[in-house]
Design an enzyme around this catalytic site. Sequence first.
Site, PDB file in Angstrom:
ATOM      1  N   SER A  77     -43.761  11.132 -31.709  1.00  0.00           N
ATOM      2  CA  SER A  77     -44.872  11.574 -32.768  1.00  0.00           C
ATOM      3  C   SER A  77     -45.046  10.481 -33.169  1.00  0.00           C
ATOM      4  O   SER A  77     -45.896   9.699 -33.480  1.00  0.00           O
ATOM      5  CB  SER A  77     -44.708  12.238 -33.953  1.00  0.00           C
ATOM      6  OG  SER A  77     -44.901  13.330 -33.179  1.00  0.00           O
ATOM      7  N   PHE A 103     -43.301  17.991 -52.578  1.00  0.00           N
ATOM      8  CA  PHE A 103     -43.363  20.192 -52.595  1.00  0.00           C
ATOM      9  C   PHE A 103     -42.048  20.504 -52.788  1.00  0.00           C
ATOM     10  O   PHE A 103     -41.505  21.731 -52.861  1.00  0.00           O
ATOM     11  CB  PHE A 103     -44.500  20.484 -52.728  1.00  0.00           C
ATOM     12  CG  PHE A 103     -45.522  20.438 -53.558  1.00  0.00           C
ATOM     13  CD1 PHE A 103     -46.120  20.981 -54.204  1.00  0.00           C
ATOM     14  CD2 PHE A 103     -46.823  19.761 -52.345  1.00  0.00           C
ATOM     15  CE1 PHE A 103     -47.571  20.777 -54.860  1.00  0.00           C
ATOM     16  CE2 PHE A 103     -47.830  20.117 -52.954  1.00  0.00           C
ATOM     17  CZ  PHE A 103     -48.220  19.657 -53.631  1.00  0.00           C
ATOM     18  N   ASP A 115     -51.170  14.135 -31.553  1.00  0.00           N
ATOM     19  CA  ASP A 115     -50.094  13.089 -31.210  1.00  0.00           C
ATOM     20  C   ASP A 115     -49.815  13.160 -29.301  1.00  0.00           C
ATOM     21  O   ASP A 115     -49.791  12.620 -28.932  1.00  0.00           O
ATOM     22  CB  ASP A 115     -48.554  12.944 -31.703  1.00  0.00           C
ATOM     23  CG  ASP A 115     -48.614  12.947 -33.834  1.00  0.00           C
ATOM     24  OD1 ASP A 115     -49.331  13.227 -34.275  1.00  0.00           O
ATOM     25  OD2 ASP A 115     -47.490  11.582 -33.384  1.00  0.00           O
TER      26      ASP A 115
END
Length: 470
Positions: A49, A227, A315
């Site tokens: 990636s 988060f 990707d």
Amino acid sequence: MSITTTTAARILKGQLQNQSGEESVMTMDTFPNVGLIKTYSVDFQIPDSAATATAYLCGVKTNLNTVGVNAAARNGVCKSQKGNEVTSILKWAKDSGKSVGVVTTTRVQHATPATSYAHSASRKWYSDADMPASAKRDGCTDISAQLLNNTDIDVIIGGGRKYMTPRFTKDPEYPLDFSSRGKRQDGRNLIEEWKAKKLGKVAHYVWNRTDFDAVDPETTDYLMALFEPGDLRYEAERDPKMDPSIVETTEKAIRILQKNKNGFFLLVEGGRIDQAHHDNRGYMALHETVAFDYAIAKALELTKEEETLTVVTSDHSQPFIFNGYPFRGQSPLGKSPLWASDFKPYTMLMYGTGPGHKKVNGSRPDLQDVDTKTKDYVQYSAAPTESSTHSGEDVAVRARGPMSHLFQGVQEQNYIAFAMAYASCVGEDQSHCTSAVTPTLNDDYNHSPSTGGALLTTLLCVLLAHTVFM
């Protein structure tokens, strides 16, 4: 997010709506322009990636595991990084006066989001604790520090807060979990530094659902939302009381960014599609893809097609297959009605490599009494590896909006960055652009450069497999 992934996810999405599934339509299926993208990197036929994100965000093919640098930089070699940095379309957009943002379901320091703002000889240098002494001595900087220093990003949403705080700092959500504590060895608290940099602006740092919901996009200049200590939870395991969905984070980002009259650039990555595939967890990968498609739908709802180029791509692919002559309406997570020559059933979804390779008494396990439709089921893989490898076939690119006709045919992956830049009039070559002319519904907007917003979402599947929609 391979074509196999989107096909199986399309069927699942329809079945979740009480349909047969095969005839259902993903939001990304509605994009009028479709092409194929060649994903190889400079040094490997099958990429990772970092190399692929550098291609489609920076316009340069590079080496495996390197972020935001050209192929003269070598994996893990800090000295080779110097002078070989390349910038991304996110920076080009910012330099053109647009607002910019990154939304991901992984840590914000992960390969795809990192490529939008960082330059690193190793995608794994998330914090200074992840860097070898030689890299620090030679003057390289970790990815988290670059998040603050390289480009003034308006919206940053994802996970990765443990890479931002000093070593042993207790996590606000998991204070007793040692693995969630801060990792930085330099003593810096990058979250506090980010806040200090935004004095005089309306800037919010949040880590939970309650504070996120309280952020008013109409009055907010900057938002950093982290988060989780690392990657976000899978959609199927997400606690809606603590963490918003990718649909909600995408909406918040767009509402903040679209206030800029010069437009915006947003990278949205469904990065956990890829991570589920790496673990051979088909259930998770497909549900992440469905969630990502709903995020695309929300993005289209909030933007105008005549002024916003939206691009959805991946990707790279994963060694994921869909087989077995199933009947219409069967769950793709189930078993083929035809058994194999060893008189045992097999799943319709399988992997070429990964942790799902199993043998019982010298042969593959009997699945007759196994529920393969649960979220924890691990699909069978042909070859045993700790994590699945990627696969090397072309991935799809889908586009709609101004200049979306550019995204057709079979293209090199680094073409995407320049096509997006050309369409939105950012980057070095703007000779084709007409200033202060925004396409309208009455224009042939499909062939007019866009001076309006530019939304990029990577699946990431950026995405990421990741997906990018823009």
